[in-house]
Design an enzyme around this catalytic site. Structure first.
Site, PDB file in Angstrom:
ATOM      1  N   ASP A  38       0.772  -1.257   0.003  1.00 24.36           N
ATOM      2  CA  ASP A  38       0.107  -0.775   0.064  1.00 24.36           C
ATOM      3  C   ASP A  38       0.735   1.272  -0.067  1.00 24.36           C
ATOM      4  OD1 ASP A  38      -3.224   0.292   1.210  1.00 24.36           O
ATOM      5  OD2 ASP A  38      -1.952   2.226   0.770  1.00 24.36           O
ATOM      6  N   TYR A 145     -13.500   5.715 -15.102  1.00 21.87           N
ATOM      7  CA  TYR A 145     -13.335   4.905 -14.090  1.00 21.87           C
ATOM      8  C   TYR A 145     -14.008   3.005 -14.404  1.00 21.87           C
ATOM      9  CZ  TYR A 145     -14.464   2.170  -9.596  1.00 21.87           C
ATOM     10  OH  TYR A 145     -14.090   1.228  -8.862  1.00 21.87           O
ATOM     11  N   ASN A 174     -22.503  -2.750  -5.018  1.00 27.01           N
ATOM     12  CA  ASN A 174     -22.503  -0.807  -3.496  1.00 27.01           C
ATOM     13  C   ASN A 174     -21.164  -1.599  -2.522  1.00 27.01           C
ATOM     14  OD1 ASN A 174     -24.055   0.170  -6.051  1.00 27.01           O
ATOM     15  ND2 ASN A 174     -23.546   2.002  -4.957  1.00 27.01           N
ATOM     16  N   VAL A 188     -22.678   6.380  -0.936  1.00 26.11           N
ATOM     17  CA  VAL A 188     -23.706   7.070  -0.172  1.00 26.11           C
ATOM     18  C   VAL A 188     -23.617   6.575   1.445  1.00 26.11           C
ATOM     19  CG1 VAL A 188     -25.263   5.201  -1.390  1.00 26.11           C
ATOM     20  CG2 VAL A 188     -26.352   7.276  -0.517  1.00 26.11           C
ATOM     21  N   ARG A 212     -29.992   0.500  -5.712  1.00 29.61           N
ATOM     22  CA  ARG A 212     -28.557  -0.137  -5.697  1.00 29.61           C
ATOM     23  C   ARG A 212     -28.516  -1.356  -4.640  1.00 29.61           C
ATOM     24  NH1 ARG A 212     -28.017   3.657  -8.473  1.00 29.61           N
ATOM     25  NH2 ARG A 212     -26.754   5.276  -8.838  1.00 29.61           N
ATOM     26  N   ARG A 270     -28.540  13.305 -10.192  1.00 28.23           N
ATOM     27  CA  ARG A 270     -27.284  13.841  -9.970  1.00 28.23           C
ATOM     28  C   ARG A 270     -26.666  13.478 -11.605  1.00 28.23           C
ATOM     29  NH1 ARG A 270     -23.495   9.657  -7.087  1.00 28.23           N
ATOM     30  NH2 ARG A 270     -23.894   7.829  -8.210  1.00 28.23           N
ATOM     31  N   GLY A 272     -26.779  12.137 -14.841  1.00 28.24           N
ATOM     32  CA  GLY A 272     -25.825  10.104 -15.390  1.00 28.24           C
ATOM     33  C   GLY A 272     -26.268   9.404 -14.867  1.00 28.24           C
TER      34      GLY A 272
HETATM   35  N1  UDP Z   1     -26.390   9.220  -3.274  1.00 26.19           N
HETATM   36  C1  UDP Z   1     -27.261  10.196  -3.102  1.00 26.19           C
HETATM   37  N2  UDP Z   1     -27.114  11.220  -1.752  1.00 26.19           N
HETATM   38  C2  UDP Z   1     -25.859  11.739  -1.733  1.00 26.19           C
HETATM   39  C3  UDP Z   1     -24.213  10.615  -2.338  1.00 26.19           C
HETATM   40  C4  UDP Z   1     -25.182   9.706  -3.491  1.00 26.19           C
HETATM   41  O1  UDP Z   1     -28.791  10.473  -2.795  1.00 26.19           O
HETATM   42  O2  UDP Z   1     -25.058  12.310  -1.118  1.00 26.19           O
HETATM   43  C5  UDP Z   1     -26.943   8.502  -4.393  1.00 26.19           C
HETATM   44  C6  UDP Z   1     -26.595   8.984  -5.778  1.00 26.19           C
HETATM   45  O3  UDP Z   1     -27.456   9.605  -6.779  1.00 26.19           O
HETATM   46  C7  UDP Z   1     -27.044   7.680  -6.702  1.00 26.19           C
HETATM   47  C8  UDP Z   1     -26.748   5.935  -4.390  1.00 26.19           C
HETATM   48  O4  UDP Z   1     -26.768   7.078  -4.200  1.00 26.19           O
HETATM   49  O5  UDP Z   1     -28.219   7.229  -6.595  1.00 26.19           O
HETATM   50  C9  UDP Z   1     -25.502   5.696  -5.018  1.00 26.19           C
HETATM   51  O6  UDP Z   1     -24.288   7.123  -4.830  1.00 26.19           O
HETATM   52  P1  UDP Z   1     -22.740   6.292  -4.870  1.00 26.19           P
HETATM   53  O7  UDP Z   1     -22.424   6.749  -5.105  1.00 26.19           O
HETATM   54  O8  UDP Z   1     -22.062   5.879  -3.877  1.00 26.19           O
HETATM   55  O9  UDP Z   1     -22.676   4.932  -5.822  1.00 26.19           O
HETATM   56  P2  UDP Z   1     -22.918   4.664  -7.411  1.00 26.19           P
HETATM   57  O10 UDP Z   1     -23.638   5.762  -7.475  1.00 26.19           O
HETATM   58  O11 UDP Z   1     -21.450   4.538  -7.965  1.00 26.19           O
HETATM   59  O12 UDP Z   1     -23.692   3.480  -6.968  1.00 26.19           O
END
Ligand code: UDP
Length: 305
Positions: A38, A145, A174, A188, A212, A270, A272
């Site tokens: 690491d 990513y 997740n 999240v 998720r 958010r 996309g």
């Molecule tokens: N999310 C939210 N509030 C936050 C952070 C994330 O509502 O403060 C939502 C985000 O829009 C998504 C979900 O939680 O729909 C999962 O987000 P995360 O970034 O954890 O994972 P990923 O989108 O990469 O699966």
């Protein structure tokens, strides 16, 4: 293949990180010999159990990686720049760490004949065409990513096909659990946890109907240990729970488990954002023997409140 964990010598890249530190602890508990590699940018040596050997190095340091792979049976490759946002800002930086260094590691593993378990991601599926998402779902990542993870996922398979190298790619959904922080990329659950514990509003993006598949880090560690021993090499497996949770429901559950009365606020969606993501885990169940044990509520109770 090594059947007994107690007799393996393992290298864990990113072993000071969120998933890597849980894996390191579990490997040590099983009696394995563990080396952690690491760069300790976000951790200190005291985060690493004293029974593990520590190599403080970057995964891009080929010479050190070569030496580290010399005497191990399996490498768990968890070191990565785990941030979609950072990969969009700096796609080359992300690619160098997430993809180039992994290809290099596969090449060294071929040289030393070491099994490689790599951390792939549900990000490789992009906006899903159907759910639950099985491993045959089209790979159509929507971020640098996701492209990096798709690249190494495919290289892992190809190194088995071309050279007979024992590889397993685990496509993590997740992941959450103790030790995850809300920092640069916490996910999240760690963001909501910090908000709830501080008595601040819990900020849901959009209307919270997006879903998720949240998988506890202890189940992810089980999957990694199974991957170290499986006969099903050259394969990729979804690692989730198969259960789908909306973000609105998650916010409510976190409020209940932390026993706070934080307000839940709904902001703009958010850009996309993935609408629905949930894993089909039959392949992991049947071929790896993966059996995720923790429901989301039980999993949250392990570190909230
Ligand atoms: N999310 C939210 N509030 C936050 C952070 C994330 O509502 O403060 C939502 C985000 O829009 C998504 C979900 O939680 O729909 C999962 O987000 P995360 O970034 O954890 O994972 P990923 O989108 O990469 O699966």
């Amino acid at each position: 293949m090594v059947s007994e964990l107690s007799s393996i010598s393992a290298l864990v890249t990113g072993g000071a990180g969120f998933i890597g530190s849980h894996l390191t602890e579990s490997l040590l508990e099983h009696g394995a010999t563990v080396t952690v590699l690491d760069h300790l940018e976000s951790h200190t040596p005291k985060d690493i159990p004293t029974q593990a050997e520590l190599i403080e190095a970057d995964v891009r340091d080929t010479e050190t990686m070569d030496e580290a792979l010399h005497s191990v049976d399996v490498v768990f490759h968890l070191a990565a720049v785990v941030s979609v946002a950072r990969s969009v800002e700096d796609p080359i930086g992300s690619h160098t760490v997430n993809a180039d260094a992994t290809l290099n590691l596969l090449e060294l593993a071929r040289k030393h004949d070491v099994r490689v378990v790599i951390a792939s991601s549900s990000a490789i599926y992009g906006q899903p065409e159907y759910t639950p998402i099985d491993e045959a779902h089209p790979i159509q990542p929507e971020s640098p990513y996701g492209i990096d993870k798709a690249t190494i996922d495919q290289y892992a398979r190809a190194y088995h096909e071309f050279y007979g190298l024992e590889t397993v790619a685990l496509r993590f959904f997740n992941v959450y659990g103790p030790g995850q922080t809300a920092g640069d990329y916490g996910g999240v659950i760690s963001i909501f946890k910090e908000q709830a514990e501080a008595g601040n509003p819990i900020t849901v993006d959009g209307d919270g109907s997006q879903t998720r598949d949240f998988v506890h880090v202890s189940d992810v560690v089980d999957a990694l240990l199974l991957a170290a021993r499986t006969d099903h090499v050259g394969e990729a497996f979804n690692i989730g729970t198969g259960a789908e949770t909306s973000i609105a429901e998650l916010a409510e559950t976190i409020r209940e488990v932390t026993e706070t009365d934080s307000e839940i606020t709904y902001t703009d969606p958010r850009p996309g954002d993935i609408d629905h993501s949930v894993a089909e885990i039959t392949k992991a169940r049947e071929q790896l023997g993966f059996d995720p044990g923790l429901s989301l509520r039980a999993g949250l109770e392990t570190f909230l409140g």
